[in-house]
Scaffold this motif. Structure first.
Motif, mmCIF file in Angstrom:
data_model
loop_
_atom_site.group_PDB
_atom_site.id
_atom_site.type_symbol
_atom_site.label_atom_id
_atom_site.label_comp_id
_atom_site.label_asym_id
_atom_site.label_seq_id
_atom_site.Cartn_x
_atom_site.Cartn_y
_atom_site.Cartn_z
ATOM 1 N N ALA A 65 2.495 5.195 2.134
ATOM 2 C CA ALA A 65 3.679 5.716 1.438
ATOM 3 C C ALA A 65 3.370 5.970 -0.028
ATOM 4 O O ALA A 65 3.754 7.009 -0.594
ATOM 5 C CB ALA A 65 4.841 4.750 1.586
ATOM 6 N N VAL A 66 2.655 5.048 -0.672
ATOM 7 C CA VAL A 66 2.258 5.234 -2.072
ATOM 8 C C VAL A 66 1.366 6.460 -2.190
ATOM 9 O O VAL A 66 1.532 7.284 -3.098
ATOM 10 C CB VAL A 66 1.555 3.966 -2.612
ATOM 11 C CG1 VAL A 66 0.910 4.230 -3.966
ATOM 12 C CG2 VAL A 66 2.525 2.792 -2.704
ATOM 13 N N LEU A 67 0.429 6.607 -1.269
ATOM 14 C CA LEU A 67 -0.489 7.747 -1.284
ATOM 15 C C LEU A 67 0.268 9.064 -1.140
ATOM 16 O O LEU A 67 -0.027 10.041 -1.822
ATOM 17 C CB LEU A 67 -1.516 7.589 -0.155
ATOM 18 C CG LEU A 67 -2.676 8.555 -0.121
ATOM 19 C CD1 LEU A 67 -3.555 8.389 -1.356
ATOM 20 C CD2 LEU A 67 -3.499 8.336 1.139
ATOM 21 N N GLY A 77 5.878 4.705 -11.866
ATOM 22 C CA GLY A 77 7.244 4.204 -12.001
ATOM 23 C C GLY A 77 8.181 4.814 -10.976
ATOM 24 O O GLY A 77 9.036 4.125 -10.406
ATOM 25 N N ASP A 78 8.024 6.110 -10.727
ATOM 26 C CA ASP A 78 8.835 6.784 -9.704
ATOM 27 C C ASP A 78 8.545 6.218 -8.321
ATOM 28 O O ASP A 78 9.458 5.980 -7.527
ATOM 29 C CB ASP A 78 8.550 8.291 -9.680
ATOM 30 C CG ASP A 78 9.004 9.009 -10.926
ATOM 31 O OD1 ASP A 78 9.853 8.455 -11.648
ATOM 32 O OD2 ASP A 78 8.503 10.117 -11.184
ATOM 33 N N ILE A 79 7.263 6.020 -8.034
ATOM 34 C CA ILE A 79 6.872 5.476 -6.728
ATOM 35 C C ILE A 79 7.465 4.089 -6.539
ATOM 36 O O ILE A 79 7.996 3.764 -5.473
ATOM 37 C CB ILE A 79 5.329 5.455 -6.595
ATOM 38 C CG1 ILE A 79 4.768 6.882 -6.612
ATOM 39 C CG2 ILE A 79 4.907 4.723 -5.321
ATOM 40 C CD1 ILE A 79 3.257 6.962 -6.732
ATOM 41 N N ALA A 80 7.400 3.280 -7.592
ATOM 42 C CA ALA A 80 7.961 1.929 -7.519
ATOM 43 C C ALA A 80 9.453 1.973 -7.215
ATOM 44 O O ALA A 80 9.943 1.237 -6.351
ATOM 45 C CB ALA A 80 7.705 1.188 -8.832
ATOM 46 N N THR A 81 10.168 2.846 -7.876
ATOM 47 C CA THR A 81 11.612 2.975 -7.648
ATOM 48 C C THR A 81 11.899 3.453 -6.229
ATOM 49 O O THR A 81 12.766 2.903 -5.545
ATOM 50 C CB THR A 81 12.233 3.952 -8.665
ATOM 51 O OG1 THR A 81 11.976 3.454 -9.983
ATOM 52 C CG2 THR A 81 13.720 4.110 -8.451
ATOM 53 N N LEU A 82 11.170 4.458 -5.770
ATOM 54 C CA LEU A 82 11.393 5.007 -4.439
ATOM 55 C C LEU A 82 11.106 4.012 -3.323
ATOM 56 O O LEU A 82 11.769 4.017 -2.286
ATOM 57 C CB LEU A 82 10.541 6.268 -4.235
ATOM 58 C CG LEU A 82 10.968 7.474 -5.060
ATOM 59 C CD1 LEU A 82 9.869 8.529 -5.076
ATOM 60 C CD2 LEU A 82 12.263 8.056 -4.515
ATOM 61 N N LEU A 83 10.124 3.135 -3.536
ATOM 62 C CA LEU A 83 9.748 2.161 -2.504
ATOM 63 C C LEU A 83 10.350 0.774 -2.740
ATOM 64 O O LEU A 83 10.085 -0.143 -1.970
ATOM 65 C CB LEU A 83 8.217 2.058 -2.417
ATOM 66 C CG LEU A 83 7.495 3.332 -1.994
ATOM 67 C CD1 LEU A 83 5.988 3.125 -2.017
ATOM 68 C CD2 LEU A 83 7.953 3.764 -0.608
ATOM 69 N N ALA A 84 11.131 0.645 -3.805
ATOM 70 C CA ALA A 84 11.771 -0.636 -4.153
ATOM 71 C C ALA A 84 10.746 -1.760 -4.308
ATOM 72 O O ALA A 84 10.902 -2.863 -3.783
ATOM 73 C CB ALA A 84 12.834 -1.003 -3.121
ATOM 74 N N ILE A 85 9.674 -1.453 -5.042
ATOM 75 C CA ILE A 85 8.654 -2.442 -5.384
ATOM 76 C C ILE A 85 8.405 -2.337 -6.886
ATOM 77 O O ILE A 85 8.890 -1.420 -7.540
ATOM 78 C CB ILE A 85 7.340 -2.221 -4.590
ATOM 79 C CG1 ILE A 85 6.781 -0.803 -4.831
ATOM 80 C CG2 ILE A 85 7.559 -2.461 -3.104
ATOM 81 C CD1 ILE A 85 5.462 -0.518 -4.115
ATOM 82 N N SER A 86 7.660 -3.276 -7.436
ATOM 83 C CA SER A 86 7.395 -3.226 -8.874
ATOM 84 C C SER A 86 6.277 -2.226 -9.169
ATOM 85 O O SER A 86 5.469 -1.888 -8.294
ATOM 86 C CB SER A 86 7.002 -4.612 -9.398
ATOM 87 O OG SER A 86 5.691 -4.936 -8.981
#
Length: 121
Positions: A65-67, A77-86
């Protein structure tokens, strides 16, 4: 100002190179027709470098998902928000993927993600 230093000319040249790259990717996608499944995503086999075909199976669902988001040009930061992780967890996943895929760093991973997931339409 000559053509070599004209920013408008440079942008035009870059756009032409990007269009040509997208045309070649579309052509490769159409010619092979074969697909590789990566998690829940189907990727044209022509986009996967042969040296990474087997090692990609070692990626976790979250790493995939990150990839994918990285390939779409999203920032950490966007990826963290979208996946609800830090954001720190995103960086850990990026480093883990670099190690699993034997890449020299996040810059190479970013290029790899773009190759896999960047839409060419």
């Amino acid at each position: 100002m000559n053509a070599a230093t004209d920013p408008l000319q440079i942008d035009t040249d870059e756009e032409a190179r990007l269009r040509e790259l997208m045309r070649l990717l579309r052509k490769a996608d159409e010619q092979t027709g074969a697909e590789h499944t990566l998690g829940e995503f189907r990727i044209p086999a022509a986009r996967i470098p042969q040296r990474h075909a087997e090692t990609m199976a070692a990626l976790t669902k979250t790493e995939i998902a990150v990839l994918r988001f990285l390939g779409w040009g999203r920032a950490n930061g966007d990826i963290a928000t979208l996946l609800a992780i830090s954001e720190n967890t995103v960086r850990v996943h990026l480093n883990n993927m670099c190690n699993k895929l034997e890449l020299d760093g996040v810059r190479q991973l970013n290029a790899f993600a773009g190759l896999l997931f960047y839409p060419v339409t």
